[in-house]
Design a protein around this motif. Structure first.
Motif, short mmCIF file in Angstrom:
data_model
loop_
_atom_site.label_atom_id
_atom_site.label_comp_id
_atom_site.label_asym_id
_atom_site.label_seq_id
_atom_site.Cartn_x
_atom_site.Cartn_y
_atom_site.Cartn_z
N LYS A 34 0.83 -1.21 0.00
CA LYS A 34 0.00 0.00 0.00
C LYS A 34 0.87 1.26 0.00
O LYS A 34 0.62 2.21 -0.76
CB LYS A 34 -0.93 0.00 1.22
N GLU A 35 1.88 1.28 0.84
CA GLU A 35 2.73 2.46 0.94
C GLU A 35 3.49 2.70 -0.37
O GLU A 35 3.66 3.85 -0.79
CB GLU A 35 3.71 2.30 2.11
N GLN A 36 3.93 1.63 -1.01
CA GLN A 36 4.63 1.80 -2.28
C GLN A 36 3.68 2.31 -3.36
O GLN A 36 4.03 3.18 -4.16
CB GLN A 36 5.28 0.50 -2.74
N ALA A 37 2.46 1.77 -3.39
CA ALA A 37 1.47 2.22 -4.37
C ALA A 37 1.16 3.70 -4.18
O ALA A 37 1.05 4.46 -5.16
CB ALA A 37 0.20 1.38 -4.25
N GLU A 38 1.04 4.14 -2.94
CA GLU A 38 0.76 5.55 -2.66
C GLU A 38 1.92 6.43 -3.10
O GLU A 38 1.71 7.53 -3.64
CB GLU A 38 0.49 5.74 -1.17
N ALA A 39 3.14 5.97 -2.90
CA ALA A 39 4.32 6.75 -3.32
C ALA A 39 4.39 6.84 -4.84
O ALA A 39 4.63 7.91 -5.40
CB ALA A 39 5.59 6.12 -2.76
N LEU A 40 4.15 5.73 -5.53
CA LEU A 40 4.20 5.72 -6.99
C LEU A 40 3.09 6.58 -7.59
O LEU A 40 3.24 7.12 -8.69
CB LEU A 40 4.09 4.28 -7.51
N ASN A 41 1.99 6.70 -6.87
CA ASN A 41 0.85 7.48 -7.36
C ASN A 41 1.18 8.97 -7.51
O ASN A 41 0.43 9.71 -8.15
CB ASN A 41 -0.34 7.29 -6.42
N GLN A 42 2.31 9.39 -6.94
CA GLN A 42 2.75 10.77 -7.14
C GLN A 42 3.31 10.99 -8.54
O GLN A 42 3.38 12.12 -9.01
CB GLN A 42 3.82 11.13 -6.11
N TYR A 43 3.73 9.89 -9.18
CA TYR A 43 4.42 9.99 -10.46
C TYR A 43 3.64 9.40 -11.63
O TYR A 43 3.82 9.81 -12.77
CB TYR A 43 5.78 9.28 -10.37
N VAL A 44 2.81 8.40 -11.38
CA VAL A 44 1.99 7.77 -12.41
C VAL A 44 0.59 7.58 -11.83
O VAL A 44 0.37 7.72 -10.63
CB VAL A 44 2.56 6.41 -12.86
N ASP A 45 -0.36 7.25 -12.70
CA ASP A 45 -1.71 6.95 -12.23
C ASP A 45 -1.74 5.49 -11.77
O ASP A 45 -1.46 4.58 -12.56
CB ASP A 45 -2.74 7.17 -13.33
N VAL A 46 -2.08 5.28 -10.52
CA VAL A 46 -2.06 3.94 -9.92
C VAL A 46 -3.47 3.53 -9.49
O VAL A 46 -4.21 4.34 -8.93
CB VAL A 46 -1.12 3.89 -8.70
N ALA A 47 -3.81 2.29 -9.76
CA ALA A 47 -5.02 1.67 -9.21
C ALA A 47 -4.61 0.36 -8.56
O ALA A 47 -3.63 -0.28 -8.99
CB ALA A 47 -6.07 1.42 -10.29
#
Length: 396
Positions: A34-47
């Motif tokens: 979850k924490e990695q997905a939230e961090a990546l969501n700053q740079y790409v669109d994540v679902a």
């Protein structure tokens, strides 16, 4: 990461498929994903597509658990699909049901998110296998990040047929530690890159150690772990006994943070060894209290028998303290000279000697240098940079 690089990747869509994910019932399960997905969501669109089994030995969940939900969680579009596995004894039927539910979940989430450019799965089975099914059906590249301490003992035995297919078909593989990478190579996957877990630097960096350390003459050690056999707390307690009684280091105290099935056993062992005045079992602490204890400590001890990474070591170094760690598979990838030292696992003498060496040579460990080492290699920015480079390769 530069603004130019961040903007160039902004439209990329990444579907994260975890093997476990935090819930109200278990807020720490799969927290790294979850924490990695939230961090990546700053740079790409994540679902995030979380597909979770409701087991028959969970009757309340079978009756009452919500089967589907889709919402934004901390800015992440998250689709949760829970289902009952009515045939747990049949591996084949269980797997077919999982395949069906993964496709069902995918088809639901793309109605809102759109077709992803990349699928990123965490752990080879079941998530990696689910990603492979989606990749073949919808023609999307997929990568797998392996975290599992049970890769050899479970994934390559009980689920060998499925895991082997994932190893063969994944477009990219990464592992959180070098020891785990070696196991993946041994299983037949030649390409595998080490991409470590990351931490929130701001959370643990409270200031200069000289300003917040306890200025008593006690040398404070800390161990943070779920108290199971694999964490080697028994070895740590025996090493502490040797340091205090056999070697005469009386001004030392060990704070043990965490709970687990072996906690009472270790408390009993500490009393048997006469360590009541030299160690304290605090149980599980909330994040704020953990950070406080970490910053008031002089060194962290990892006494584990096996780790794929051991993120607590990075958290300790973000606080500016050195790490004494066993060679248990994970810490070898990040414990270097001037930030800590490595000792042999399941070896009381080696661990005791390591503790004494840290005490006697403490001046060589500079808090600011330790923090800088972590920021450069294990901050969310540093790790996301590595993952983004992989994403770019996958869409070329």
């Amino acid at each position: 990461m530069s603004t130019e690089k961040r903007d160039s990747m902004r439209r990329l869509k990444v579907l994260i498929l975890p093997s476990s994910y935090p819930s109200k019932e278990n807020p720490v399960k799969g927290i790294f994903f979850k924490e990695q997905a939230e961090a990546l969501n700053q740079y790409v669109d994540v679902a995030v597509l979380s597909v979770d089994i409701i087991r028959l030995n969970q009757p309340k969940k079978v009756i009452h658990a919500k089967r589907k939900s889709i919402c934004k969680e901390n800015g992440l579009l998250t689709f949760r699909l829970n289902y009952v596995n009515w045939t747990p004894k049949s591996k084949n039927l269980s797997n077919k049901l999982y395949e069906k539910k993964v496709v069902e979940g995918y088809e639901e989430i793309v109605k809102i998110f759109g077709k992803p450019d990349i699928i990123h799965a965490h752990i080879s089975y079941p998530a990696g296998y689910g990603a492979m099914i989606l990749s073949k059906k919808f023609k999307i590249p997929f990568m797998v990040t392996e975290h599992a301490t049970f890769f050899e003992d479970k994934l390559m035995t009980k689920y060998n047929n499925y895991t082997t297919k994932v190893l063969k078909n994944a477009d990219y593989y990464s592992a959180v530690g070098s020891n785990l990478k070696d196991k993946i190579n041994k299983a037949g996957r030649e390409q595998c890159e080490v991409i470590p877990n990351f931490i929130n630097m701001d959370k643990f960096n409270l200031g200069k150690k000289s300003q917040i350390r306890n200025h008593s003459n006690i040398f404070n050690l800390i161990n943070v772990s779920v108290m199971t056999d694999k964490k080697g707390i028994d070895v740590l307690l025996r090493a502490l006994h040797q340091v205090t009684y056999d070697k005469g280091y009386q001004n030392i105290h060990l704070n043990l943070i965490g709970s687990g099935p072996e906690k009472q056993k270790y408390e009993h062992l500490s009393r048997e060894l006469g360590l009541i005045n030299y160690c304290t079992f605090h149980g599980r602490l909330n994040d704020d209290d953990l950070v406080k204890y970490m910053n008031l400590s002089d060194a962290l001890v990892i006494s584990s028998r096996i780790e794929t990474f051991g993120v607590v070591g990075i958290e300790a170094m973000a606080s500016g303290i050195p790490v004494i760690a066993t060679r248990c598979g994970g810490p070898e990838g990040y414990v270097r000279d001037k930030v800590g030292l490595l000792v042999e696992k399941e070896n009381v003498n080696s661990l005791a000697e390591g503790i004494i060496e840290i005490i006697n040579n403490y001046d060589k460990y500079d808090a600011d240098s330790i923090k800088e080492y972590v920021h450069k290699n294990y901050s969310s920015e540093a790790v996301c940079e590595k993952i983004m480079d992989i994403y770019k390769k996958l869409i070329r």
